[in-house]
Design a protein around this motif. Structure first.
Motif, PDB file in Angstrom:
ATOM      1  N   GLN A 106      96.885  24.329  -9.099  1.00 37.98           N
ATOM      2  CA  GLN A 106      96.180  24.847 -10.270  1.00 37.98           C
ATOM      3  C   GLN A 106      94.681  24.730 -10.041  1.00 37.98           C
ATOM      4  O   GLN A 106      94.188  23.699  -9.592  1.00 37.98           O
ATOM      5  N   LYS A 107      93.987  25.785 -10.340  1.00 44.66           N
ATOM      6  CA  LYS A 107      92.543  25.822 -10.164  1.00 44.66           C
ATOM      7  C   LYS A 107      91.871  25.415 -11.469  1.00 44.66           C
ATOM      8  O   LYS A 107      92.475  25.423 -12.534  1.00 44.66           O
ATOM      9  N   PRO A 108      90.577  25.072 -11.386  1.00 44.87           N
ATOM     10  CA  PRO A 108      89.889  24.630 -12.607  1.00 44.87           C
ATOM     11  C   PRO A 108      89.719  25.776 -13.599  1.00 44.87           C
ATOM     12  O   PRO A 108      89.477  26.928 -13.209  1.00 44.87           O
ATOM     13  N   GLU A 109      89.835  25.467 -14.854  1.00 48.22           N
ATOM     14  CA  GLU A 109      89.668  26.474 -15.911  1.00 48.22           C
ATOM     15  C   GLU A 109      88.301  27.151 -15.828  1.00 48.22           C
ATOM     16  O   GLU A 109      88.155  28.315 -16.155  1.00 48.22           O
ATOM     17  N   GLU A 110      87.304  26.411 -15.371  1.00 50.51           N
ATOM     18  CA  GLU A 110      85.944  26.940 -15.313  1.00 50.51           C
ATOM     19  C   GLU A 110      85.839  28.198 -14.451  1.00 50.51           C
ATOM     20  O   GLU A 110      84.986  29.053 -14.693  1.00 50.51           O
ATOM     21  N   ILE A 111      86.698  28.343 -13.458  1.00 44.27           N
ATOM     22  CA  ILE A 111      86.601  29.496 -12.555  1.00 44.27           C
ATOM     23  C   ILE A 111      86.803  30.803 -13.318  1.00 44.27           C
ATOM     24  O   ILE A 111      86.184  31.815 -13.007  1.00 44.27           O
ATOM     25  N   TYR A 112      87.656  30.784 -14.331  1.00 47.32           N
ATOM     26  CA  TYR A 112      87.906  32.002 -15.103  1.00 47.32           C
ATOM     27  C   TYR A 112      86.673  32.386 -15.934  1.00 47.32           C
ATOM     28  O   TYR A 112      86.356  33.562 -16.072  1.00 47.32           O
ATOM     29  N   LYS A 113      85.975  31.376 -16.448  1.00 50.07           N
ATOM     30  CA  LYS A 113      84.726  31.636 -17.173  1.00 50.07           C
ATOM     31  C   LYS A 113      83.670  32.197 -16.225  1.00 50.07           C
ATOM     32  O   LYS A 113      82.932  33.119 -16.571  1.00 50.07           O
ATOM     33  N   TYR A 114      83.611  31.653 -15.018  1.00 52.07           N
ATOM     34  CA  TYR A 114      82.667  32.147 -14.013  1.00 52.07           C
ATOM     35  C   TYR A 114      82.926  33.617 -13.721  1.00 52.07           C
ATOM     36  O   TYR A 114      82.002  34.421 -13.653  1.00 52.07           O
ATOM     37  N   ILE A 115      84.183  33.954 -13.513  1.00 51.88           N
ATOM     38  CA  ILE A 115      84.546  35.332 -13.187  1.00 51.88           C
ATOM     39  C   ILE A 115      84.096  36.269 -14.304  1.00 51.88           C
ATOM     40  O   ILE A 115      83.502  37.321 -14.046  1.00 51.88           O
ATOM     41  N   GLU A 116      84.364  35.891 -15.538  1.00 50.74           N
ATOM     42  CA  GLU A 116      83.990  36.737 -16.670  1.00 50.74           C
ATOM     43  C   GLU A 116      82.474  36.808 -16.860  1.00 50.74           C
ATOM     44  O   GLU A 116      81.955  37.828 -17.326  1.00 50.74           O
ATOM     45  N   GLU A 117      81.758  35.759 -16.477  1.00 47.59           N
ATOM     46  CA  GLU A 117      80.300  35.806 -16.546  1.00 47.59           C
ATOM     47  C   GLU A 117      79.725  36.692 -15.438  1.00 47.59           C
ATOM     48  O   GLU A 117      78.764  37.425 -15.659  1.00 47.59           O
ATOM     49  N   LEU A 118      80.315  36.620 -14.253  1.00 47.35           N
ATOM     50  CA  LEU A 118      79.830  37.410 -13.122  1.00 47.35           C
ATOM     51  C   LEU A 118      80.109  38.891 -13.297  1.00 47.35           C
ATOM     52  O   LEU A 118      79.308  39.741 -12.923  1.00 47.35           O
ATOM     53  N   VAL A 119      81.280  39.212 -13.840  1.00 44.05           N
ATOM     54  CA  VAL A 119      81.687  40.596 -14.029  1.00 44.05           C
ATOM     55  C   VAL A 119      82.139  40.780 -15.484  1.00 44.05           C
ATOM     56  O   VAL A 119      83.336  40.834 -15.782  1.00 44.05           O
ATOM     57  N   PRO A 120      81.191  40.869 -16.411  1.00 41.51           N
ATOM     58  CA  PRO A 120      81.572  41.000 -17.822  1.00 41.51           C
ATOM     59  C   PRO A 120      82.296  42.327 -18.088  1.00 41.51           C
ATOM     60  O   PRO A 120      81.927  43.358 -17.530  1.00 41.51           O
ATOM     61  N   ASN A 121      83.312  42.241 -18.902  1.00 43.31           N
ATOM     62  CA  ASN A 121      84.116  43.436 -19.273  1.00 43.31           C
ATOM     63  C   ASN A 121      84.682  44.149 -18.057  1.00 43.31           C
ATOM     64  O   ASN A 121      84.871  45.363 -18.072  1.00 43.31           O
ATOM     65  N   GLY A 122      84.958  43.386 -17.015  1.00 41.66           N
ATOM     66  CA  GLY A 122      85.497  43.988 -15.797  1.00 41.66           C
ATOM     67  C   GLY A 122      87.003  44.114 -15.854  1.00 41.66           C
ATOM     68  O   GLY A 122      87.648  43.755 -16.845  1.00 41.66           O
TER      69      GLY A 122
END
Length: 144
Positions: free
Chosen positions: A125-141
């Motif tokens: 299991q990866k850290p929950e924070e990675i999903y927030k990072y992804i959404e911040e890097l590529v918003p509405n992607g």
């Protein structure tokens, strides 16, 4: 992307009972990741033993340019750096490589740190924070 890497040592699971099947490098290389998008970002978790191979896959096989990485430092419930398994050293971190391809104008730069200091969770299991990072890097992607 979190490939189920197969290690080629005499003890491929390093004494850890893994709860999933692993795949050979040849099999992972044949996954048509490069066909998923013409423009975008690819984030791949790379274990230490497959670090160089993952960069080769991203750049030479799948067509992405390696631009950065995120290091997840695993901590225990007491806030200390967690001990892990490894061949030469005990791995207390994981690395997520970031590659880009084509038009990346929708990619937001400078919005996330390159280190996540977070609790170690269940196996793989990866850290929950990675999903927030992804959404911040590529918003509405579009996420896969």
């Amino acid at each position: 992307m979190d490939p189920p890497w197969k290690l080629s040592t005499s003890q491929p699971s390093r004494g850890v009972a893994i709860q999933y099947d692993s795949l050979s490098d040849e099999f992972i290389e044949k996954i048509p990741v490069g066909k998923l998008q013409k423009n975008g970002v690819l984030m791949v978790w790379a274990i230490n033993a497959k670090y160089a191979f993952t960069i080769k896959l991203m750049e030479q096989v799948w067509g992405y340019k390696l631009v950065d990485s995120i290091t997840w430092v695993k901590k225990t419930v007491n806030g200390k750096i967690a001990k892990g398994h490894g061949y030469y050293l005990q791995h207390a971190k994981e690395t997520c490589l970031i590659g880009v391809k084509g038009d990346t104008s929708k990619l937001r730069k400078g919005v996330a740190k390159d280190v996540i200091f977070s609790d170690r969770r269940g196996q793989s299991q990866k850290p929950e924070e990675i999903y927030k990072y992804i959404e911040e890097l590529v918003p509405n992607g579009y996420y896969l």
